[in-house]
Design an enzyme around this catalytic site. Structure first.
Site, PDB file in Angstrom:
ATOM      1  N   ASN A  16     -63.031  18.369  82.821  1.00  0.00           N
ATOM      2  CA  ASN A  16     -63.510  19.715  82.455  1.00  0.00           C
ATOM      3  C   ASN A  16     -63.964  20.478  83.693  1.00  0.00           C
ATOM      4  O   ASN A  16     -63.742  21.689  83.803  1.00  0.00           O
ATOM      5  CB  ASN A  16     -64.631  19.622  81.418  1.00  0.00           C
ATOM      6  CG  ASN A  16     -64.081  19.460  80.022  1.00  0.00           C
ATOM      7  OD1 ASN A  16     -63.512  20.392  79.468  1.00  0.00           O
ATOM      8  ND2 ASN A  16     -64.207  18.263  79.459  1.00  0.00           N
ATOM      9  N   ARG A  93     -76.842  12.330  80.650  1.00  0.00           N
ATOM     10  CA  ARG A  93     -78.295  12.142  80.569  1.00  0.00           C
ATOM     11  C   ARG A  93     -78.861  13.157  79.597  1.00  0.00           C
ATOM     12  O   ARG A  93     -78.468  14.332  79.622  1.00  0.00           O
ATOM     13  CB  ARG A  93     -78.971  12.375  81.932  1.00  0.00           C
ATOM     14  CG  ARG A  93     -78.509  11.499  83.052  1.00  0.00           C
ATOM     15  CD  ARG A  93     -78.714  10.038  82.817  1.00  0.00           C
ATOM     16  NE  ARG A  93     -80.113   9.635  82.711  1.00  0.00           N
ATOM     17  CZ  ARG A  93     -80.516   8.426  82.305  1.00  0.00           C
ATOM     18  NH1 ARG A  93     -79.628   7.527  81.945  1.00  0.00           N
ATOM     19  NH2 ARG A  93     -81.790   8.136  82.237  1.00  0.00           N
ATOM     20  N   ASN A 109     -72.927  23.511  77.305  1.00  0.00           N
ATOM     21  CA  ASN A 109     -72.387  22.148  77.217  1.00  0.00           C
ATOM     22  C   ASN A 109     -71.059  22.208  76.479  1.00  0.00           C
ATOM     23  O   ASN A 109     -70.839  23.098  75.654  1.00  0.00           O
ATOM     24  CB  ASN A 109     -73.371  21.275  76.431  1.00  0.00           C
ATOM     25  CG  ASN A 109     -72.890  19.841  76.293  1.00  0.00           C
ATOM     26  OD1 ASN A 109     -72.441  19.212  77.265  1.00  0.00           O
ATOM     27  ND2 ASN A 109     -72.945  19.299  75.081  1.00  0.00           N
ATOM     28  N   HIS A 111     -68.745  19.763  73.961  1.00  0.00           N
ATOM     29  CA  HIS A 111     -68.853  18.561  73.121  1.00  0.00           C
ATOM     30  C   HIS A 111     -67.529  18.371  72.384  1.00  0.00           C
ATOM     31  O   HIS A 111     -66.977  19.333  71.840  1.00  0.00           O
ATOM     32  CB  HIS A 111     -70.011  18.722  72.132  1.00  0.00           C
ATOM     33  CG  HIS A 111     -70.185  17.514  71.265  1.00  0.00           C
ATOM     34  ND1 HIS A 111     -70.740  16.345  71.741  1.00  0.00           N
ATOM     35  CD2 HIS A 111     -69.853  17.277  69.972  1.00  0.00           C
ATOM     36  CE1 HIS A 111     -70.750  15.449  70.773  1.00  0.00           C
ATOM     37  NE2 HIS A 111     -70.215  15.981  69.679  1.00  0.00           N
ATOM     38  N   ASP A 147     -76.770  17.965  71.209  1.00  0.00           N
ATOM     39  CA  ASP A 147     -75.529  18.528  70.670  1.00  0.00           C
ATOM     40  C   ASP A 147     -75.791  19.596  69.607  1.00  0.00           C
ATOM     41  O   ASP A 147     -75.118  19.661  68.567  1.00  0.00           O
ATOM     42  CB  ASP A 147     -74.616  17.423  70.114  1.00  0.00           C
ATOM     43  CG  ASP A 147     -74.182  16.459  71.205  1.00  0.00           C
ATOM     44  OD1 ASP A 147     -74.076  16.899  72.368  1.00  0.00           O
ATOM     45  OD2 ASP A 147     -73.968  15.274  70.909  1.00  0.00           O
ATOM     46  N   ALA A 175     -57.627  20.915  74.558  1.00  0.00           N
ATOM     47  CA  ALA A 175     -58.316  22.097  74.029  1.00  0.00           C
ATOM     48  C   ALA A 175     -59.607  22.364  74.806  1.00  0.00           C
ATOM     49  O   ALA A 175     -59.949  23.521  75.088  1.00  0.00           O
ATOM     50  CB  ALA A 175     -58.613  21.902  72.538  1.00  0.00           C
ATOM     51  N   GLU A 176     -60.305  21.291  75.176  1.00  0.00           N
ATOM     52  CA  GLU A 176     -61.541  21.464  75.964  1.00  0.00           C
ATOM     53  C   GLU A 176     -61.262  22.243  77.245  1.00  0.00           C
ATOM     54  O   GLU A 176     -62.040  23.111  77.657  1.00  0.00           O
ATOM     55  CB  GLU A 176     -62.148  20.097  76.322  1.00  0.00           C
ATOM     56  CG  GLU A 176     -62.673  19.319  75.134  1.00  0.00           C
ATOM     57  CD  GLU A 176     -63.335  18.014  75.532  1.00  0.00           C
ATOM     58  OE1 GLU A 176     -64.025  17.965  76.564  1.00  0.00           O
ATOM     59  OE2 GLU A 176     -63.160  17.016  74.806  1.00  0.00           O
TER      60      GLU A 176
HETATM   61  C1  GRF Z   1     -65.545  15.413  77.469  1.00  0.00           C
HETATM   62  O1  GRF Z   1     -64.883  14.888  76.364  1.00  0.00           O
HETATM   63  C2  GRF Z   1     -66.669  16.302  77.031  1.00  0.00           C
HETATM   64  O2  GRF Z   1     -66.425  16.964  75.834  1.00  0.00           O
HETATM   65  C3  GRF Z   1     -67.810  15.324  76.863  1.00  0.00           C
HETATM   66  O3  GRF Z   1     -67.648  14.384  77.892  1.00  0.00           O
HETATM   67  C4  GRF Z   1     -66.274  14.335  78.270  1.00  0.00           C
HETATM   68  C5  GRF Z   1     -66.206  14.587  79.745  1.00  0.00           C
HETATM   69  O4  GRF Z   1     -64.907  14.433  80.243  1.00  0.00           O
HETATM   70  N1  GRF Z   1     -69.084  16.010  76.880  1.00  0.00           N
HETATM   71  P1  GRF Z   1     -64.557  14.923  81.702  1.00  0.00           P
HETATM   72  O5  GRF Z   1     -65.505  14.187  82.636  1.00  0.00           O
HETATM   73  O6  GRF Z   1     -64.745  16.400  81.749  1.00  0.00           O
HETATM   74  O7  GRF Z   1     -63.141  14.523  81.932  1.00  0.00           O
END
Ligand code: GRF
Length: 219
Positions: A16, A93, A109, A111, A147, A175-176
């Protein structure tokens, strides 16, 4: 206009983070990344930041006597870097209420579920076990409760009959990587307003009215 400067907090692989780095590198990006901070030495995401010429720092929680002392050290780094917004991207954390309040509506954040469903860990295995037809991801402002917090962007993906937790995770992750840059862009462009428990996004478009899974073949 000056770009909104973000700090990204990570603990791991940083895909991400990479999506944010790539989007912020575009000439029309309204945001930039001032600092990438990891609580885990050697986290793969740190190398991604270094490769992009972004400042990095490791603040290892194990070196502090309390959560508060750890967060004071983080705050010092964030202030020194001139961070205006903090993006949690796989930061493993829990943050205290006082840190969350200090960054209220400037702390976001991502999720891997359609919140408020499936808070916590193992979201994909739990969604498959429940037989839900859609999974997805959420970018939200952080509140003290884990969350939870006003939702900025969500994306839905279908859950397929033969999905494993891994195959679903991979679909959600794609999608993220679209949601997080979009959310940061919207905030940096000044289009996001928190209204109680909800977020209003000025001038946002809407998708088609119905997503059907399984599709009924009627197009
Ligand atoms: C992702 O799935 C995010 O939604 C969650 O932790 C994961 C982190 O993945 N909070 P990355 O380190 O961004 O690849």
């Amino acid at each position: 206009m000056a770009r909104l400067m973000a700090a990204v907090l990570i603990s791991g692989r940083g895909t991400n983070l990479q999506a944010l780095i790539d989007d912020c590198a575009r000439s029309d990006a309204p945001a930039g990344i001032a600092l990438v901070l990891s609580n885990v030495a050697g986290a793969a995401g740190l190398a991604r930041a270094e490769a992009a010429g972004i400042a990095t720092v490791t603040v290892d929680h194990k070196g502090f006597p309390s959560r508060e002392a750890f967060e004071d050290a983080i705050s010092e780094r964030l202030d020194a870097a001139g961070a205006e917004i903090v993006c949690l991207a796989g930061f493993m954390r829990l943050l205290t209420a006082s840190f969350v309040e200090r960054w209220r509506d400037r702390l976001i954040n991502i999720h891997p579920s359609l919140l408020p469903s499936y808070r916590g860990l193992d979201t994909h295995a739990r969604a498959i076990a429940d037989g839900v037809r859609f999974a997805g991801c959420t970018v939200h402002f952080v509140r003290a409760e884990m969350d939870a917090g006003p939702i900025i962007v969500q994306a839905a993906v279908p859950v397929l009959a033969d999905d494993t937790a891994d195959s679903l995770a991979a679909r959600v992750l794609r999608a993220e990587h679209r949601c997080y840059p979009l959310a940061l862009r919207l905030i940096a462009a000044g289009r996001v307003r928190v209204d109680g428990a909800r977020v209003i996004v000025e001038g946002a478009g809407a998708p088609g009215a119905i997503l059907l899974n399984p599709d009924d073949g009627r197009g």
